[in-house]
Design an enzyme around this catalytic site. Structure first.
Site, short mmCIF file in Angstrom:
data_model
loop_
_atom_site.label_atom_id
_atom_site.label_comp_id
_atom_site.label_asym_id
_atom_site.label_seq_id
_atom_site.Cartn_x
_atom_site.Cartn_y
_atom_site.Cartn_z
N CYS A 111 5.21 -58.14 -51.13
CA CYS A 111 5.20 -59.56 -51.46
C CYS A 111 4.38 -60.36 -50.45
O CYS A 111 3.17 -60.25 -50.41
CB CYS A 111 6.63 -60.10 -51.63
N HIS A 213 9.01 -56.54 -55.42
CA HIS A 213 10.01 -56.23 -54.39
C HIS A 213 10.73 -54.92 -54.70
O HIS A 213 11.87 -54.95 -55.17
CB HIS A 213 11.04 -57.37 -54.30
N GLU A 215 12.23 -53.04 -52.74
CA GLU A 215 13.46 -52.92 -51.93
C GLU A 215 14.64 -53.59 -52.61
O GLU A 215 15.78 -53.33 -52.24
CB GLU A 215 13.25 -53.50 -50.53
#
Ligand code: MN
Length: 241
Positions: A111, A213, A215
């Site tokens: 990001c 994202h 994660e």
């Protein structure tokens, strides 16, 4: 293997003095390293001159999300719709990136991470997609939680990203900025259906950037955990050289 994660600075309103600008990293990012036996090292914003020593302590760097990149770094004034910026983090990450190249340590940008990579190596950003990019038709600041993907992207074959993601992954989207002019030495590896750039990498695939994202949804999406596993493998492969 040790991987450094650059910390964000807490800018949420708080009455606790110890939490003001406190360095922190999102837990789910630490978790994907720990689960896979990678030792996480959180790198708080420090003097840029400390970058050499800090990069020397780890095998690779992950630069996660955070505030907008200061547009002064690519020669622009702030647009009316720019969000929070924090120059100390920009300058520290610039130094870490320079040092990572110097020490041949791979970098994964997530990001804001892909954005700071692009600016550090000479590219520019859209400061606000909705007002600056005609034809940006997709809502890139998704309303649902980042645990849920919302838009598809088209991945270039023969890229690092295509190995783990295939050519048409479904990703989350929590950004209002994006890469505009791609930095010299880098190329686009993924775009959304409205052509917004969702991934870049450099020529020797030692610096990888993704606009989504992973994660935030790897726990329920094996291909997103695979992105990290492929990055860890890339780091191991480089160590043998
Ligand atoms: Mn997006």
């Amino acid at each position: 293997m040790r991987i450094g994660i650059t910390a964000d600075a807490n800018m949420q309103p708080t009455t606790a003095p110890r939490l003001r600008l406190a360095p922190y990293v999102r837990k789910s990012l630490v978790d994907v390293l720990v689960k896979n036996d990678i030792t996480p090292v959180i790198l708080p914003i420090a003097k840029p001159e400390m970058a050499a020593e800090l990069v020397g302590m780890v095998d690779a760097i992950i630069i996660p999300g955070g505030p907008d990149v200061s547009p002064a770094l690519y020669g622009e004034d702030p647009h009316q719709r720019i969000g929070m910026t924090y120059l100390p983090r920009d300058e520290f990450e610039f130094a870490l990136l320079r040092e990572s190249v110097q020490q041949k340590k791979p970098v994964l940008g997530i990001c804001r991470g892909v954005q700071i990579i692009n600016v550090a190596f000479g590219g520019t950003l859209y400061q606000d997609l909705n007002s600056q990019l005609d034809g940006a038709a997709i809502r890139h600041e998704q309303v649902p939680d980042a645990a849920f993907p919302t838009h598809y992207i088209n991945v270039e074959e023969n890229s690092f990203m295509a190995q783990s993601q295939g050519t048409h992954p479904f990703v989350n989207s929590k950004h209002h900025q994006a890469v505009k002019v791609v930095a010299p030495g880098f190329h686009v590896t993924a775009r959304a259906n409205d052509d917004v750039i969702e991934g870049i990498e450099n020529e020797d695939q030692s610096i990888i950037g993704v606009q989504w994202h992973p994660e935030a949804f790897w726990q329920d999406h094996a291909e997103q955990e695979q992105l990290f596993l492929d990055f860890f493998q890339l780091v191991r492969d480089r160590q043998g050289q």
